[in-house]
Design an enzyme around this catalytic site. Structure first.
Site, PDB file in Angstrom:
ATOM      1  CB  SER A   1      -0.201   3.548   8.395  1.00 61.70           C
ATOM      2  OG  SER A   1      -1.095   4.636   8.601  1.00 61.70           O
ATOM      3  CE  LYS A   2      -1.171   5.493  -0.069  1.00 58.10           C
ATOM      4  NZ  LYS A   2      -1.826   4.680  -1.120  1.00 58.10           N
ATOM      5  CD  GLN A   3      -3.804   4.059   5.209  1.00 56.21           C
ATOM      6  OE1 GLN A   3      -2.955   3.588   5.966  1.00 56.21           O
ATOM      7  NE2 GLN A   3      -4.080   3.545   4.031  1.00 56.21           N
TER       8      GLN A   3
ATOM      9  CB  THR B   1      -0.912   0.006   1.234  1.00 55.18           C
ATOM     10  OG1 THR B   1      -0.119  -0.117   2.423  1.00 55.18           O
ATOM     11  CG2 THR B   1      -1.907  -1.142   1.180  1.00 55.18           C
TER      12      THR B   1
END
Length: 307
Positions: free
Chosen positions: A245-247, A23
């Site tokens: 995280s990416k988020q 991701t």
């Protein structure tokens, strides 16, 4: 088979793995899990497998899988055997689901997320599924997903880092999804099937997956699969307490800082690498780590703030 020359001799007894999702690029949090799982496998004289969990195309980033492999290589990780991609193993997941359906352990569900939220109590991972479709679909309703039928008892395990963990799945979660409404197999099913097929004996990963483990143990038992040992390492969080995280816009690992970031990961994991190794070449950091790794000194907590 690829073996680090400074690692102990490989044994057939221990099989560990690292299973990132593509991701986005690897970050400090994913590095922590990779370092811990790699060193625990090598300290046990075992194998360390690499699996790309690419089962959720809408969340995946183009090129991320290749980027993950390049980063791991640049940081000095050496895995055993070929890289496994979940997107190429759908037949295995379908066969496992078919077995559960034939045994009466899985059933179709027509409920939407809104319907579940409107009729459920809050559990450990969102609304607890109330069992609406357990006895069969209502007239005129079409199946959207497939769920595993869970029992009323406690599912527990002794985690090598976090200690005793347990859940009553029926109370804390309800019957959980195996095949999603969008047609993709759920993480819980895929990871259990893959760990069994790959002979994984020990799972060392981040504590963000600690609450998923009772589900996976229950599913392993339903499929008659061996139960691996578990160790859940602290996850890294930002200043707001959010998991990296990416988020949450976690910065990607920088290959030119590999030695320093490996040293920092070892420090966070309680290993106390000497200050003289700070910023040394990755091979030198690994040489020290292979000789000194101890899972028992990893902080017994779920989260640690990065930096």
């Amino acid at each position: 088979m690829v073996i680090t020359k400074d690692a102990p001799r490989i044994s057939a007894a221990y099989v560990g793995r690292f299973a990132p999702s593509p991701t986005g690029p690897l970050h400090h949090g994913s590095l922590l899990a990779a370092v811990g799982s790699y060193l625990e496998a090598r300290a046990a004289g075992g194998r360390w497998l690499l699996r790309i969990e690419d089962l959720d195309p809408p969340r995946e980033m183009p090129g991320a899988a290749c980027g993950i492999l390049r980063t791991l290589e640049a940081y000095g990780f050496e895995w055993d055997g070929e890289v496994v991609y979940q997107s190429r193993r759908l037949d295995h997941y379908r066969a496992a689901l078919d077995r559960l359906v034939a045994a009466g352990l899985a059933y179709p569900c027509a409920c939407t997320r809104r319907e579940i939220a409107d009729s459920s109590l809050r559990g450990i991972d969102g609304p607890v599924y109330p069992g609406t479709c357990r006895a069969g679909l209502a007239a005129g309703r079409a199946p959207r997903a497939w769920r595993l039928r869970v029992g009323e008892g406690e599912t527990g395990f002794l985690d090598a880092v976090q200690g005793w963990q347990s859940q009553v799945l029926a109370r804390d979660l309800g019957d959980f999804v195996l095949l999603r409404a969008d047609g993709y197999f759920a993480y819980q099913l895929a990871v259990v099937v893959d760990d069994a097929l790959q002979g994984v004996s020990h799972v060392v990963r981040g504590a963000d997956l600690l609450d998923s483990t009772p589900r996976q143990i229950y599913l392993q038992q339903a499929l008659g699969s061996p139960l691996p040992g578990y160790a859940h390492l602290p996850v890294l969080t930002n200043a707001a307490g959010e998991k990296l995280s990416k988020q949450t816009r976690a910065p990607a690992l920088e290959i030119e800082r590999a030695g320093l970031e490996l040293w920092q990961a070892l420090t966070i994991l309680g290993q106390q690498p000497p200050a003289g190794l700070r910023g040394a070449a990755p091979a030198e950091v690994w040489r020290w780590a292979f000789a000194h790794w101890r899972l028992g000194v990893v902080p017994r907590q779920r989260a640690i703030m990065d930096g």
